[in-house]
Write a protein that holds these residues in place. Structure first.
Motif, PDB file in Angstrom:
ATOM      1  N   ILE A  26      16.177 -62.817 -69.751  1.00 31.64           N
ATOM      2  CA  ILE A  26      15.545 -61.992 -68.719  1.00 31.64           C
ATOM      3  C   ILE A  26      14.187 -61.498 -69.224  1.00 31.64           C
ATOM      4  N   ALA A  27      14.130 -61.125 -70.498  1.00 35.92           N
ATOM      5  CA  ALA A  27      12.868 -60.662 -71.085  1.00 35.92           C
ATOM      6  C   ALA A  27      11.820 -61.767 -71.106  1.00 35.92           C
ATOM      7  N   VAL A  28      12.217 -62.994 -71.397  1.00 37.08           N
ATOM      8  CA  VAL A  28      11.279 -64.123 -71.392  1.00 37.08           C
ATOM      9  C   VAL A  28      10.741 -64.350 -69.980  1.00 37.08           C
ATOM     10  N   ILE A  29      11.610 -64.286 -68.983  1.00 34.77           N
ATOM     11  CA  ILE A  29      11.179 -64.430 -67.585  1.00 34.77           C
ATOM     12  C   ILE A  29      10.146 -63.359 -67.265  1.00 34.77           C
ATOM     13  N   ALA A  30      10.427 -62.121 -67.662  1.00 33.45           N
ATOM     14  CA  ALA A  30       9.503 -61.009 -67.409  1.00 33.45           C
ATOM     15  C   ALA A  30       8.182 -61.237 -68.129  1.00 33.45           C
ATOM     16  N   GLY A  31       8.242 -61.681 -69.381  1.00 35.16           N
ATOM     17  CA  GLY A  31       7.029 -61.910 -70.161  1.00 35.16           C
ATOM     18  C   GLY A  31       6.149 -62.994 -69.578  1.00 35.16           C
ATOM     19  N   LEU A  32       6.753 -64.078 -69.137  1.00 31.86           N
ATOM     20  CA  LEU A  32       5.980 -65.156 -68.518  1.00 31.86           C
ATOM     21  C   LEU A  32       5.343 -64.695 -67.210  1.00 31.86           C
ATOM     22  N   ALA A  33       6.096 -63.944 -66.421  1.00 29.07           N
ATOM     23  CA  ALA A  33       5.555 -63.433 -65.152  1.00 29.07           C
ATOM     24  C   ALA A  33       4.409 -62.459 -65.408  1.00 29.07           C
ATOM     25  N   ALA A  34       4.538 -61.607 -66.418  1.00 27.51           N
ATOM     26  CA  ALA A  34       3.505 -60.607 -66.710  1.00 27.51           C
ATOM     27  C   ALA A  34       2.236 -61.260 -67.247  1.00 27.51           C
ATOM     28  N   THR A  35       2.370 -62.251 -68.125  1.00 28.86           N
ATOM     29  CA  THR A  35       1.177 -62.866 -68.714  1.00 28.86           C
ATOM     30  C   THR A  35       0.429 -63.742 -67.724  1.00 28.86           C
ATOM     31  N   ASP A  36       1.042 -64.080 -66.610  1.00 26.21           N
ATOM     32  CA  ASP A  36       0.354 -64.829 -65.554  1.00 26.21           C
ATOM     33  C   ASP A  36      -0.567 -63.941 -64.720  1.00 26.21           C
ATOM     34  N   VAL A  37      -0.457 -62.631 -64.869  1.00 21.76           N
ATOM     35  CA  VAL A  37      -1.260 -61.690 -64.085  1.00 21.76           C
ATOM     36  C   VAL A  37      -2.655 -61.581 -64.697  1.00 21.76           C
ATOM     37  N   ARG A  38      -3.686 -61.704 -63.854  1.00 19.77           N
ATOM     38  CA  ARG A  38      -5.066 -61.525 -64.325  1.00 19.77           C
ATOM     39  C   ARG A  38      -5.249 -60.092 -64.799  1.00 19.77           C
ATOM     40  N   GLY A  39      -5.854 -59.947 -65.963  1.00 15.09           N
ATOM     41  CA  GLY A  39      -6.068 -58.624 -66.537  1.00 15.09           C
ATOM     42  C   GLY A  39      -5.123 -58.318 -67.677  1.00 15.09           C
ATOM     43  N   ARG A  57       5.661 -68.356 -85.104  1.00 17.21           N
ATOM     44  CA  ARG A  57       6.630 -68.366 -84.009  1.00 17.21           C
ATOM     45  C   ARG A  57       6.122 -67.545 -82.853  1.00 17.21           C
ATOM     46  N   LYS A  58       6.104 -68.128 -81.671  1.00 12.33           N
ATOM     47  CA  LYS A  58       5.683 -67.406 -80.480  1.00 12.33           C
ATOM     48  C   LYS A  58       6.907 -66.719 -79.888  1.00 12.33           C
ATOM     49  N   ASN A  59       6.844 -65.411 -79.782  1.00 12.57           N
ATOM     50  CA  ASN A  59       7.953 -64.641 -79.244  1.00 12.57           C
ATOM     51  C   ASN A  59       7.639 -64.323 -77.790  1.00 12.57           C
ATOM     52  N   LEU A  60       8.274 -65.044 -76.863  1.00 13.12           N
ATOM     53  CA  LEU A  60       7.976 -64.886 -75.445  1.00 13.12           C
ATOM     54  C   LEU A  60       8.532 -63.603 -74.855  1.00 13.12           C
ATOM     55  N   SER A  61       9.336 -62.882 -75.623  1.00 16.06           N
ATOM     56  CA  SER A  61       9.904 -61.637 -75.100  1.00 16.06           C
ATOM     57  C   SER A  61       9.342 -60.416 -75.830  1.00 16.06           C
ATOM     58  N   LYS A  62       8.265 -60.593 -76.598  1.00 19.80           N
ATOM     59  CA  LYS A  62       7.745 -59.458 -77.364  1.00 19.80           C
ATOM     60  C   LYS A  62       7.207 -58.374 -76.430  1.00 19.80           C
ATOM     61  N   GLY A  63       7.454 -57.148 -76.812  1.00 22.77           N
ATOM     62  CA  GLY A  63       6.977 -56.026 -76.027  1.00 22.77           C
ATOM     63  C   GLY A  63       7.771 -55.760 -74.765  1.00 22.77           C
ATOM     64  N   ILE A  64       8.955 -56.350 -74.666  1.00 22.02           N
ATOM     65  CA  ILE A  64       9.762 -56.203 -73.443  1.00 22.02           C
ATOM     66  C   ILE A  64      11.165 -55.736 -73.796  1.00 22.02           C
ATOM     67  N   LYS A  65      11.617 -54.735 -73.067  1.00 22.86           N
ATOM     68  CA  LYS A  65      12.986 -54.230 -73.224  1.00 22.86           C
ATOM     69  C   LYS A  65      13.678 -54.340 -71.871  1.00 22.86           C
ATOM     70  N   VAL A  66      14.847 -54.927 -71.862  1.00 21.50           N
ATOM     71  CA  VAL A  66      15.620 -55.108 -70.628  1.00 21.50           C
ATOM     72  C   VAL A  66      16.918 -54.327 -70.747  1.00 21.50           C
ATOM     73  N   VAL A 100       6.925 -59.446 -61.959  1.00 19.56           N
ATOM     74  CA  VAL A 100       8.130 -59.424 -62.777  1.00 19.56           C
ATOM     75  C   VAL A 100       9.371 -59.264 -61.902  1.00 19.56           C
ATOM     76  N   LYS A 101       9.311 -58.359 -60.946  1.00 19.53           N
ATOM     77  CA  LYS A 101      10.449 -58.139 -60.037  1.00 19.53           C
ATOM     78  C   LYS A 101      10.790 -59.419 -59.278  1.00 19.53           C
ATOM     79  N   ARG A 102       9.766 -60.066 -58.729  1.00 20.92           N
ATOM     80  CA  ARG A 102       9.972 -61.314 -57.972  1.00 20.92           C
ATOM     81  C   ARG A 102      10.589 -62.401 -58.859  1.00 20.92           C
ATOM     82  N   ALA A 103      10.060 -62.554 -60.058  1.00 19.41           N
ATOM     83  CA  ALA A 103      10.532 -63.617 -60.947  1.00 19.41           C
ATOM     84  C   ALA A 103      11.981 -63.398 -61.376  1.00 19.41           C
ATOM     85  N   ILE A 104      12.304 -62.188 -61.796  1.00 17.75           N
ATOM     86  CA  ILE A 104      13.663 -61.926 -62.262  1.00 17.75           C
ATOM     87  C   ILE A 104      14.664 -62.040 -61.113  1.00 17.75           C
TER      88      ILE A 104
END
Length: 137
Positions: A26-39, A57-66, A100-104
């Motif tokens: 779930i955190a990876v989904i959120a991270g990918l959705a967030a990094t797609d946002v301009r800004g 190692r690329k951590n796709l869930s870094k900075g995310i808590k679910v 993030v809401k839409r993606a999850i």
């Protein structure tokens, strides 16, 4: 069953068995959705995330808590980001929340009750596109 100390969300069961989604997924989904946002320059994972990246190692869930609710039907997400200089932070945060809401919800079927965005720094880029400096609060 616990995965890395976290109970995965059980999103369905049938005669064939159950389907569970780990919080990290779930955190990876959120991270990918967030990094797609301009800004959004980057996700901010603190010291541990920085060490993992230095090791290649690329951590796709870094900075995310679910947090998944006890009934495993709802979740809340906390994200920490580095914003790009020149973008309106409140607008970026709102777009992150929507994305993030839409993606999850679209991928897992869980209801997202909240998406909290923490801006921990600003990234400055020069005309050549190279990142020159990050300022963290």
């Amino acid at each position: 069953m616990s995965i890395n100390g976290m109970v995965p969300a059980e999103i369905g069961s049938s005669d064939m068995g159950t389907t569970q989604i780990a919080n990290e997924v779930i955190a990876v989904i959120a991270g990918l959705a967030a990094t797609d946002v301009r800004g959004v320059a980057d996700m901010s994972g603190g010291v541990v995330g920085g060490i993992a990246e230095r090791l290649g190692r690329k951590n796709l869930s870094k900075g995310i808590k679910v947090d998944v609710s006890t009934d495993e039907r709802q979740c809340s997400v906390d994200l920490s980001i580095i914003a790009e200089y020149g973008f309106r932070i409140p607008e970026v945060a709102t777009e992150i929340q929507d994305s993030v809401k839409r993606a999850i919800e679209g991928m897992t079927g869980l209801e997202v009750t909240s998406v909290n965005v923490n801006v921990l720094g600003i990234s400055f880029r020069h005309d050549d596109g190279e990142e020159r400096e990050k300022v963290r609060g």
